[in-house]
Design an enzyme around this catalytic site. Structure first.
Site, PDB file in Angstrom:
ATOM      1  CG  ASP A 150      -0.004  20.540 -24.037  1.00 21.56           C
ATOM      2  OD1 ASP A 150      -0.056  20.208 -25.236  1.00 21.56           O
ATOM      3  OD2 ASP A 150      -0.345  19.795 -23.113  1.00 21.56           O
TER       4      ASP A 150
ATOM      5  NE  ARG B 242      -0.745   3.501   4.224  1.00 22.35           N
ATOM      6  CZ  ARG B 242      -1.951   3.003   4.475  1.00 22.35           C
ATOM      7  NH1 ARG B 242      -3.019   3.631   3.976  1.00 22.35           N
ATOM      8  NH2 ARG B 242      -2.099   1.915   5.195  1.00 22.35           N
TER       9      ARG B 242
ATOM     10  CG  ASN C 114      -2.104  21.318 -19.995  1.00 18.98           C
ATOM     11  OD1 ASN C 114      -2.653  21.710 -18.961  1.00 18.98           O
ATOM     12  ND2 ASN C 114      -1.710  20.069 -20.157  1.00 18.98           N
TER      13      ASN C 114
ATOM     14  N   GLY D  70      14.249  17.869 -28.557  1.00 20.83           N
ATOM     15  CA  GLY D  70      14.512  17.502 -27.174  1.00 20.83           C
ATOM     16  C   GLY D  70      15.519  18.448 -26.535  1.00 20.83           C
TER      17      GLY D  70
ATOM     18  CE  LYS E 177      -4.067  -1.882   2.339  1.00 21.07           C
ATOM     19  NZ  LYS E 177      -4.994  -1.748   3.506  1.00 21.07           N
TER      20      LYS E 177
ATOM     21  N   GLY F 161      -5.178  21.166 -25.442  1.00 20.48           N
ATOM     22  CA  GLY F 161      -5.654  22.521 -25.686  1.00 20.48           C
ATOM     23  C   GLY F 161      -5.854  23.308 -24.408  1.00 20.48           C
TER      24      GLY F 161
ATOM     25  CB  SER G  47      10.425  19.419 -30.037  1.00 19.56           C
ATOM     26  OG  SER G  47      11.157  19.143 -28.863  1.00 19.56           O
TER      27      SER G  47
ATOM     28  N   GLY H 240      -5.250  18.262 -20.479  1.00 21.89           N
ATOM     29  CA  GLY H 240      -5.541  18.012 -21.885  1.00 21.89           C
ATOM     30  C   GLY H 240      -4.823  19.053 -22.710  1.00 21.89           C
TER      31      GLY H 240
END
Length: 315
Positions: free
Chosen positions: A259, A29, A43, A229, A27, A41, A227, A39
């Protein structure tokens, strides 16, 4: 009519949290979550707002998540044109491990669309688009939306004498570059996508610029952005090609960087900035976005401080 209209067919409510370490079978935490509207557009609109500009975000919404998304957009002061999409608006989750700083991003596909859903979206876009509006299509397409949707949207934008900015990938990108579309103003892709379209490696900036310019010469788009990078980005137009790279920054989260780039470039275009200055603002906006946590996007003060440090060189 807005000067900039962003289109997000597959929006999401972004949830970001952190854990001490990522381990299977336990689990885990988590820290208190942060919720943001997400999404492509959306952003783009958020980045434009942070830079001091204005846009309207056209968004498909559905169910309780859709209502939450509209609430988050209102809290951020984003003008929104909502229309009923199918099913329930999706969620996405990003988890950052404190142990190694790694970020894990879980993105759900979103509801499947029908032809009626697509027709309703196009009708809404038509109503919200005016002459010279910069219409920005960014982000993934929902399941059920055909690969030629950007080309279909281009026809609608052309009918209204508006201008289309597209940041897409995969089959939709390949379909878009098969034939010229008069209203396609800006087309952005990354280096891997460019190499796939070119059918060859593009190892140098000059190689990337030559390929991007070939798309301009074919009439695919007036501005082509690729781009590379960490090696920055290349812009090609009929008047020339340019390259820009940001100063080295500490990467905290890559969410929304692309974006933010599109937001910076589109905002500069709306101000009628020269192409090299549009590229400079785009690179600065994206570089700032990666230094912020989760989906917080760019810091306008950092963008302003970074602008003089970015060299834009002609190729």
């Amino acid at each position: 009519m807005p000067d900039i209209l962003t289109v997000t067919l597959n929006p999401c409510v972004d949830l970001a949290t952190g854990i001490s370490a990522l381990e299977p079978g336990l689990k885990l935490r988590c820290s208190d979550p942060a919720f943001d509207p997400g999404g492509g557009g959306i952003n783009v609109s958020r980045a434009i707002k942070l830079l001091g500009g204005r846009s309207a975000a056209l968004v498909a919404i559905g169910g309780n998540n859709g209502a939450r998304l509209l609430e988050l957009l209102t809290q951020e002061g984003i003008a929104t044109v909502g229309f009923q999409g199918p099913g329930e608006t999706r969620q996405s989750l990003s988890v950052t491990s404190e142990a190694d700083g790694g970020q894990y991003r879980f993105v759900l596909p979103g509801p499947s669309w029908s032809e009626n859903d697509l027709r309703r979206a196009l009708d809404t876009i038509d109503q919200a688009t005016g002459r010279e509006t910069l219409v920005v299509l960014s982000g993934s397409q929902p399941p059920g939306v055909a690969k030629n949707f950007p080309a279909i949207l281009s026809g609608h934008v052309q009918d209204r004498r508006a201008r289309l900015v597209v940041d897409t990938s995969g089959p939709a990108l390949a379909n878009l570059v098969e034939d010229p579309h008069e209203s396609l103003h800006v087309l952005r892709m990354d280096a891997e996508e460019a190499e796939g379209l070119a059918g060859r490696a593009l190892p140098s900036r000059a190689d990337t610029a030559a390929f991007a310019r070939s798309l301009v010469d074919r009439g695919i788009a007036r501005y082509v952005l690729v781009s590379r990078g960490p090696d920055g980005s290349v812009l090609a137009t009929s008047d020339g090609c340019w390259h820009a790279v940001s100063p080295r920054v500490k990467v905290v989260s890559a969410v929304g960087a692309g974006d933010s780039f599109v937001g910076g470039f589109t905002y500069a275009l709306s101000r009628n900035d020269a192409p090299p200055e549009c590229l400079r603002l785009a690179v600065a906006t994206a570089a700032s976005a990666v230094t912020t946590e989760a989906t917080r996007l760019c810091d306008p003060d950092m963008v302003r401080d970074m602008m003089p440090q970015i060299d834009v060189t002609e190729i």
